[in-house]
Design an enzyme around this catalytic site. Structure first.
Site, mmCIF file in Angstrom:
data_model
loop_
_atom_site.group_PDB
_atom_site.id
_atom_site.type_symbol
_atom_site.label_atom_id
_atom_site.label_comp_id
_atom_site.label_asym_id
_atom_site.label_seq_id
_atom_site.Cartn_x
_atom_site.Cartn_y
_atom_site.Cartn_z
ATOM 1 N N GLU A 1 0.842 -1.197 0.000
ATOM 2 C CA GLU A 1 0.000 0.000 0.000
ATOM 3 C C GLU A 1 0.877 1.247 0.000
ATOM 4 O O GLU A 1 1.850 1.340 0.757
ATOM 5 C CB GLU A 1 -0.914 -0.009 1.227
ATOM 6 C CG GLU A 1 -1.579 1.304 1.583
ATOM 7 C CD GLU A 1 -2.433 1.872 0.456
ATOM 8 O OE1 GLU A 1 -2.507 3.116 0.353
ATOM 9 O OE2 GLU A 1 -3.017 1.088 -0.328
ATOM 10 N N TYR B 1 -28.073 7.757 4.743
ATOM 11 C CA TYR B 1 -28.266 6.528 5.516
ATOM 12 C C TYR B 1 -27.355 6.550 6.740
ATOM 13 O O TYR B 1 -26.370 7.282 6.803
ATOM 14 C CB TYR B 1 -28.004 5.278 4.666
ATOM 15 C CG TYR B 1 -26.688 5.253 3.917
ATOM 16 C CD1 TYR B 1 -25.514 4.829 4.524
ATOM 17 C CD2 TYR B 1 -26.633 5.631 2.571
ATOM 18 C CE1 TYR B 1 -24.316 4.789 3.826
ATOM 19 C CE2 TYR B 1 -25.447 5.595 1.865
ATOM 20 C CZ TYR B 1 -24.289 5.171 2.496
ATOM 21 O OH TYR B 1 -23.102 5.140 1.808
#
Length: 700
Positions: free
Chosen positions: A30, A210
């Site tokens: 990463e 949401y």
């Protein structure tokens, strides 16, 4: 086998877990020095939730996610409910897993915590990948290198791995951006919002709201034209006043949510056309590196997770020696699925952001009918949510047309299955119309020597199809198929020319008005106008038959009902070829033949019914003649395939007609596709057309 995964986001971590679960050694590299995700929400629908359960993360997903009860779509200005999709336990039962709303950092943390220590290497920005017959090497900005048998680029939309493998690929800005913000529950408690996905559609803009993080945070996403903001990066801070200005005039409930937004940041949406390939040799890509998604199906993370479990299964199955074959299989299994999701997600922007009042009325009418016909919302969502990527990865790579027994019936099956391409789907209804006409006109033109004339039948456009030496024969008023949504008189002239020859006469093919621009009973009215015009030309009703294929078959019977009720002279006989006769979709064969009938799927039939009805009762007799009073109608011939989705429409229509005293003949054909009489290379098509000819000649 040792796999190098470049990129430690959701797709990369899911790939690492899936590979470990398959017994494959894996290392993740990463670029960021610390693992982190932007503080925003995402949705994990049932297809991805099932995959996470398979990775042993079901309990963790329950812990970090909020189980959604439903998806509610509303009008941004009026707050009118446009469509409701129940989720919760119903979705878990229907699709095999629930539907969750998750804070991105929570999901990434859940994936990382499930990995053994030492697998993830941070601060390693990949700058190059190479491969040879023995393996792959990844080169990093730090000077480090890593070697393995396979490299998977999960490094996002600006993927270095993709660029190394495939060269520069075009990336276009979509001209829409999203304002994102997380609102603490303590500030939003008065809104009384249940744990659902709340969506508002409006002109040129939309909003999605949401709960995430145990309902401690309310996730807000506001999608607006890019000119309303001046930043395109994931982390650019925006002005609260700008967000509020974008939603001036919104429904009070949405306005109250927007008023709570603080420190919003901006997401710029980019897209790339589906790639023809994802990798070469021992290297491939997944997730946004392969198929960046528009947000309108909420499938970006979900498709990355699907990719992860499929590539892991393929690599496990082929082993180290077959790594290149494994990646080819992975790509072959995944690209059709992701291309469809990618294309439809992009095309949905138009539906969400419509601004023309007439188009909005049509859309809303369609959605109301869809709730009547399909209250569970399966038509919209089942093809996404019910998908099991591991089941698909393990399925034999057989020819799907093998559901048919003969070479020629498989050829017909493939013509239907391959009719609509990704570019057609992206264009919506116009694209599907073009694809339908293209398939029929390119493959089934009118027979040689046929004369086709344009006719104005009192304002209704028609085509008069005349084989040689048939001027004195009977006339068949023919109604094309296409579910009232697609199809034209022109695309039906191939079948019409053969029907005309079989009856020893001519066909008047009616170019009736189509949905969604015109609704029931407009096609019935056009058919009656054309029929009455024909009689005014001096053709006796006893010399006229009315026929139709698919929707045209149901329309032929509905038109006869309307003629009877209007006191008109009736035609000599009726012919319904593979009729679409019940727009409530109650026929059991629709689901029984799933996977066998490549064109008359429940999803497409529901779209067609919703477009035609737009809020009307699906059992209205002029739309669904299986519910009509058929007494007094002329003799009726019905043909259908034993293995098509509309088989029960045909059989139920025959039973209803017989019960009402109509002289009915019904014939079913084995190993035949829907609308098989069109496919002139099929032996059963020839038999069916000749049967129509004999039937008409007996009754005129």
């Amino acid at each position: 086998m040792r796999v190098l995964v470049i990129g430690g986001g959701i797709g990369g971590m899911a790939a690492a877990l899936a590979l470990l679960g398959e017994g494959v050694e894996v290392e993740v590299y990463e670029a960021a020095p610390e693992l982190e995700e932007i503080g925003a929400g995402l949705q994990i629908s049932s297809n991805a939730a099932r995959s996470l359960q398979r990775l042993g993360l079901g309990d963790d997903l329950e812990r970090v996610g909020v189980a959604a009860e439903a998806i509610d779509m509303r009008d941004l200005r009026t707050n009118e409910l446009l469509h409701h999709t129940p989720l919760g336990e119903a979705a878990a039962q229907r699709y095999g897993a629930g539907f969750y709303q998750v804070h991105r950092p929570d999901l990434l943390g859940m994936l990382v915590a499930a990995l053994p220590a030492g697998i993830v290497h941070q601060g390693q920005r990949c700058v190059r990948v190479t491969q040879d017959a023995e393996g792959v090497t990844a080169w990093f900005e730090s000077g480090r290198t890593a070697s393995g048998d396979v490299v998977i680029g999960a490094d996002g939309i600006h993927s270095v791995v993709r660029r190394q493998l495939l060269g520069e690929q075009g990336l276009e800005f979509s001209k829409i951006i999203a304002w994102r913000s997380l609102i603490p529950a303590s500030r939003a408690a008065h809104l009384d919002l249940p744990p659902r996905c709340h969506v508002w559609w409006g002109p040129h803009r939309s909003a999605v709201v949401y709960w995430v993080s145990g309902m401690e945070l309310l996730n807000f996403v506001g999608i607006v034209p890019s000119e309303e903001a001046h930043a395109e990066s994931w982390t650019a801070q925006g002005e609260v006043a700008t967000v509020r200005r974008s939603y001036e005039g919104a429904a009070p409930q949405l306005q109250a949510i927007v008023d709570l937004v603080e420190a919003p940041f901006v997401t710029g949406y980019y897209f790339r056309e589906p790639l023809p390939r994802w990798g070469t040799g021992r290297a491939t890509i997944l997730g946004d590196a392969a198929h960046p998604m528009h947000p309108f199906l909420a499938q970006g993370a979900c498709q990355s997770i699907e990719d992860a479990v499929v590539v892991a299964r393929c690599l496990s199955r082929h082993g180290r020696a077959g790594a290149a074959d494994a990646l080819r299989e992975y790509e072959d299994r995944r690209r059709p699925r992701t291309s469809r999701v990618q294309t439809l997600a992009r095309s949905h922007e138009r539906m969400w952001h419509m601004s023309d009042p007439e188009e909005i009325d049509v859309r809303n009418g369609q959605l109301r009918t869809m709730m009547d016909v399909d209250p569970a919302g399966e038509t919209i969502w089942s093809w996404i949510y019910s998908y099991d990527p591991l089941e698909h990865a393990d399925a034999a790579a057989d020819d799907p047309a093998a559901v048919m027994q003969r070479t020629e019936s498989r050829r017909a099956w493939r013509l239907w299955a391959n009719m609509i391409g990704p570019e057609d789907r992206e264009k919506g209804t116009p694209g599907i119309r073009d694809a339908y006409d293209r398939m029929l006109l390119d493959n089934f033109p009118a027979t040689e020597g046929t004369v086709i004339e344009e006719v104005d039948a009192d304002g209704v456009a028609c085509l008069l199809v005349s084989p040689p030496d048939t001027a004195d024969g009977p006339v068949m008023v023919h109604l094309h198929g296409g579910g009232y949504l697609v199809g034209t008189a022109a695309s039906s002239t191939g079948l019409a020319s053969r029907l005309a020859a079989a009856i020893g006469g001519r066909c008047l093919v009616v170019d009736y008005r189509r949905a969604p621009e015109s609704v029931c009973p407009a096609p019935v009215e056009d058919t009656l106008t054309a029929y009455r015009w024909l009689l005014h030309q001096g053709v006796a009703p006893s010399r006229v038959a009315i026929s139709g294929e698919s929707a045209g078959g149901g329309l032929a019977v509905a038109a006869a009902v309307a003629l009877r009720d209007g006191g008109d002279s009736l035609p000599s006989c009726l012919i319904a070829l593979c009729p679409f006769a019940d727009l409530s979709l109650a026929g059991s064969s629709i689901d029984e033949t799933a996977g066998q009938d490549p064109i008359s799927t429940r999803q497409l039939l529901t779209q067609m019914a919703a477009s035609y009805l737009q809020g009307q009762d699906p059992t209205t007799p002029l739309a669904s003649p299986v519910y009509a009073d058929l007494r007094g109608l002329p003799p009726l011939l019905i043909q259908a395939s034993d293995v098509e989705a509309l088989r029960d429409d045909a059989l139920r229509l025959a039973a209803k007609a017989e019960g009402d005293g109509v002289d009915v003949e019904v014939d079913t054909y084995d190993d035949a596709v829907h609308m098989f009489p069109i496919f002139d290379f099929l032996s059963e098509a020839g038999r069916a057309v000749q049967q129509v000819g004999s039937f008409v000649q007996r009754h005129v």
